[in-house]
Scaffold this motif. Structure first.
Motif, PDB file in Angstrom:
ATOM      1  N   GLN A  45      37.724  37.022  58.807  1.00 41.21           N
ATOM      2  CA  GLN A  45      38.357  36.665  60.072  1.00 41.21           C
ATOM      3  C   GLN A  45      39.173  35.393  59.851  1.00 41.21           C
ATOM      4  N   VAL A  46      40.439  35.415  60.257  1.00 40.30           N
ATOM      5  CA  VAL A  46      41.298  34.237  60.114  1.00 40.30           C
ATOM      6  C   VAL A  46      42.044  33.989  61.415  1.00 40.30           C
ATOM      7  N   HIS A  47      42.414  32.734  61.614  1.00 41.09           N
ATOM      8  CA  HIS A  47      43.254  32.357  62.757  1.00 41.09           C
ATOM      9  C   HIS A  47      44.696  32.300  62.262  1.00 41.09           C
ATOM     10  N   PRO A  48      45.665  32.752  63.036  1.00 39.19           N
ATOM     11  CA  PRO A  48      47.064  32.622  62.631  1.00 39.19           C
ATOM     12  C   PRO A  48      47.406  31.160  62.335  1.00 39.19           C
ATOM     13  N   GLY A  49      48.093  30.951  61.219  1.00 38.44           N
ATOM     14  CA  GLY A  49      48.465  29.601  60.799  1.00 38.44           C
ATOM     15  C   GLY A  49      47.449  28.940  59.887  1.00 38.44           C
ATOM     16  N   GLU A  50      46.272  29.519  59.745  1.00 34.91           N
ATOM     17  CA  GLU A  50      45.201  28.929  58.941  1.00 34.91           C
ATOM     18  C   GLU A  50      45.365  29.349  57.466  1.00 34.91           C
ATOM     19  N   MET A  51      45.389  28.363  56.572  1.00 31.72           N
ATOM     20  CA  MET A  51      45.483  28.632  55.136  1.00 31.72           C
ATOM     21  C   MET A  51      44.157  29.212  54.668  1.00 31.72           C
ATOM     22  N   THR A  52      44.214  30.350  53.981  1.00 31.09           N
ATOM     23  CA  THR A  52      43.012  31.077  53.568  1.00 31.09           C
ATOM     24  C   THR A  52      43.155  31.522  52.115  1.00 31.09           C
ATOM     25  N   GLN A  53      42.029  31.642  51.428  1.00 29.78           N
ATOM     26  CA  GLN A  53      42.046  32.118  50.038  1.00 29.78           C
ATOM     27  C   GLN A  53      41.043  33.254  49.876  1.00 29.78           C
ATOM     28  N   VAL A  54      41.464  34.271  49.143  1.00 30.31           N
ATOM     29  CA  VAL A  54      40.590  35.376  48.771  1.00 30.31           C
ATOM     30  C   VAL A  54      40.757  35.586  47.265  1.00 30.31           C
ATOM     31  N   THR A  55      39.728  36.132  46.631  1.00 30.40           N
ATOM     32  CA  THR A  55      39.776  36.339  45.180  1.00 30.40           C
ATOM     33  C   THR A  55      39.620  37.820  44.862  1.00 30.40           C
ATOM     34  N   TYR A  56      40.436  38.277  43.942  1.00 29.06           N
ATOM     35  CA  TYR A  56      40.311  39.625  43.392  1.00 29.06           C
ATOM     36  C   TYR A  56      39.764  39.505  41.979  1.00 29.06           C
ATOM     37  N   GLU A  57      38.986  40.484  41.580  1.00 28.66           N
ATOM     38  CA  GLU A  57      38.368  40.469  40.253  1.00 28.66           C
ATOM     39  C   GLU A  57      38.844  41.702  39.487  1.00 28.66           C
ATOM     40  N   VAL A  58      39.224  41.489  38.241  1.00 29.83           N
ATOM     41  CA  VAL A  58      39.636  42.598  37.386  1.00 29.83           C
ATOM     42  C   VAL A  58      38.880  42.497  36.067  1.00 29.83           C
ATOM     43  N   VAL A  59      38.470  43.644  35.537  1.00 31.58           N
ATOM     44  CA  VAL A  59      37.779  43.704  34.244  1.00 31.58           C
ATOM     45  C   VAL A  59      38.493  44.744  33.397  1.00 31.58           C
ATOM     46  N   ASN A  60      38.997  44.315  32.244  1.00 29.58           N
ATOM     47  CA  ASN A  60      39.607  45.239  31.283  1.00 29.58           C
ATOM     48  C   ASN A  60      38.475  45.945  30.544  1.00 29.58           C
ATOM     49  N   THR A  61      38.405  47.252  30.647  1.00 31.37           N
ATOM     50  CA  THR A  61      37.308  48.001  30.026  1.00 31.37           C
ATOM     51  C   THR A  61      37.689  48.530  28.645  1.00 31.37           C
ATOM     52  N   GLN A  62      38.841  48.138  28.135  1.00 27.90           N
ATOM     53  CA  GLN A  62      39.329  48.633  26.845  1.00 27.90           C
ATOM     54  C   GLN A  62      39.165  47.579  25.748  1.00 27.90           C
ATOM     55  N   PRO A  63      39.054  48.025  24.490  1.00 22.81           N
ATOM     56  CA  PRO A  63      38.965  47.088  23.361  1.00 22.81           C
ATOM     57  C   PRO A  63      40.347  46.665  22.866  1.00 22.81           C
ATOM     58  N   ARG A  64      41.295  46.554  23.769  1.00 22.78           N
ATOM     59  CA  ARG A  64      42.672  46.170  23.418  1.00 22.78           C
ATOM     60  C   ARG A  64      43.264  45.313  24.533  1.00 22.78           C
ATOM     61  N   ASN A  65      44.352  44.595  24.215  1.00 24.63           N
ATOM     62  CA  ASN A  65      45.069  43.826  25.229  1.00 24.63           C
ATOM     63  C   ASN A  65      45.807  44.780  26.155  1.00 24.63           C
ATOM     64  N   VAL A  66      45.883  44.411  27.417  1.00 25.02           N
ATOM     65  CA  VAL A  66      46.570  45.237  28.407  1.00 25.02           C
ATOM     66  C   VAL A  66      47.466  44.319  29.247  1.00 25.02           C
ATOM     67  N   ASP A  67      48.733  44.728  29.424  1.00 26.88           N
ATOM     68  CA  ASP A  67      49.656  44.025  30.318  1.00 26.88           C
ATOM     69  C   ASP A  67      49.691  44.793  31.626  1.00 26.88           C
ATOM     70  N   ALA A  68      49.548  44.060  32.737  1.00 31.27           N
ATOM     71  CA  ALA A  68      49.448  44.731  34.033  1.00 31.27           C
ATOM     72  C   ALA A  68      50.198  43.950  35.101  1.00 31.27           C
ATOM     73  N   GLN A  69      50.452  44.635  36.212  1.00 37.88           N
ATOM     74  CA  GLN A  69      51.143  44.037  37.354  1.00 37.88           C
ATOM     75  C   GLN A  69      50.497  44.579  38.621  1.00 37.88           C
ATOM     76  N   ALA A  70      50.387  43.733  39.630  1.00 36.07           N
ATOM     77  CA  ALA A  70      49.852  44.153  40.929  1.00 36.07           C
ATOM     78  C   ALA A  70      50.992  44.218  41.936  1.00 36.07           C
ATOM     79  N   ILE A  71      50.987  45.281  42.724  1.00 33.90           N
ATOM     80  CA  ILE A  71      51.989  45.458  43.777  1.00 33.90           C
ATOM     81  C   ILE A  71      51.242  45.511  45.113  1.00 33.90           C
ATOM     82  N   PRO A  72      51.610  44.631  46.069  1.00 33.71           N
ATOM     83  CA  PRO A  72      50.914  44.628  47.368  1.00 33.71           C
ATOM     84  C   PRO A  72      51.512  45.641  48.346  1.00 33.71           C
TER      85      PRO A  72
END
Length: 193
Positions: free
Chosen positions: A100-127
Motif C-alpha cells: 500500500q502506498v500513498h501518491p507522492g510517497e517514495m517507495t522501494q521494492v526488490t526483485y530477486e533473480v537466480v541464474n540456474t545455469q552454469p554459464r553467464n547470462v545477459d538479460a533485460q527486464a521490460i516493465p
C-alpha cells in the motif's frame, strides 16, 4: 623566346592560379559542409533510434526528478501489485506480492533473480502496467530495467526498484500492477572465467 610567348605563359599561369583559388574555395566549402553534417548526425541518429525503437529498450524516465519536498497525498492509498515473468534460464520474482502506498510517497521494492545455469547470462527486464493508463503516473527513479543485467553461473541477485505514484493519478485507479518480463538477450552460451 619572344615577348608574345612570355605573355602567353604568364596568362596561362594566372589562369591556373585563378582555377586553383576557385578549387580551394570549393574544397573549403565541402569540408565545412562535411563537418556540419557529421556534427548534426549524432542528434539525428538518436532521434531516429528513439522513434523506431532500435537500441532503445527501457530508457531512464527523464521526466523523473528526485522530489526534494514531495507533497504526499495521505488521503489516498493505492495498492501496488508486483509480478515477475521469467523467459529464460532463471527464477525471477518480487520479494513482496503487493504493498500500500500513498501518491507522492517514495517507495522501494526488490526483485530477486537466480541464474540456474552454469554459464553467464545477459538479460533485460521490460516493465508493463495494468491498467495501461497508470503507466504515465508510475515514476521510476531507480530500476534494474534501465540497464542490461549480467548474471554469473548460479548467481543470485537482489535488484531494487525505487518509485512513486504521481498524485495526479485519476481517482478511480486504486490498484496498479507492475509486471516485469525478464528475458535472455542473446541466448549464446558463455563460459565463466
Amino acid at each position: 623566346m619572344s615577348r608574345q610567348d612570355d605573355q602567353a605563359g604568364q596568362s596561362e599561369e594566372a589562369t591556373s592560379r585563378g582555377l586553383n583559388r576557385v578549387m580551394f574555395r570549393k574544397l573549403v566549402v565541402v569540408a565545412v559542409l562535411m563537418f556540419g553534417f557529421g556534427y548534426a548526425l549524432i542528434p539525428v541518429y538518436r532521434k531516429i533510434c528513439e522513434v523506431t525503437g532500435v537500441n532503445f529498450l527501457t530508457p531512464k524516465d527523464v521526466t523523473v526528478e528526485a522530489p526534494a519536498n514531495t507533497q504526499i497525498d495521505k488521503t489516498r492509498t493505492i495498492t501496488v501489485e508486483f509480478d515477475g515473468n521469467a523467459q529464460g534460464p532463471w527464477r525471477f520474482r518480487p520479494t513482496v506480492a503487493s504493498m500500500q502506498v500513498h501518491p507522492g510517497e517514495m517507495t522501494q521494492v526488490t526483485y530477486e533473480v537466480v541464474n540456474t545455469q552454469p554459464r553467464n547470462v545477459d538479460a533485460q527486464a521490460i516493465p508493463s502496467y495494468a491498467p495501461l493508463q497508470s503507466a504515465a503516473f508510475f515514476k521510476k527513479v531507480e530500476c534494474f530495467c534501465f540497464t542490461q543485467q549480467t548474471l554469473g553461473p548460479n548467481q543470485a541477485k537482489q535488484m531494487p526498484v525505487v518509485f512513486y505514484i504521481d498524485p495526479k493519478l485519476p481517482k478511480e485507479v486504486t490498484t496498479i500492477t507492475l509486471s516485469y518480463t525478464f528475458f535472455e538477450i542473446n541466448g549464446k552460451a558463455k563460459t565463466a572465467g
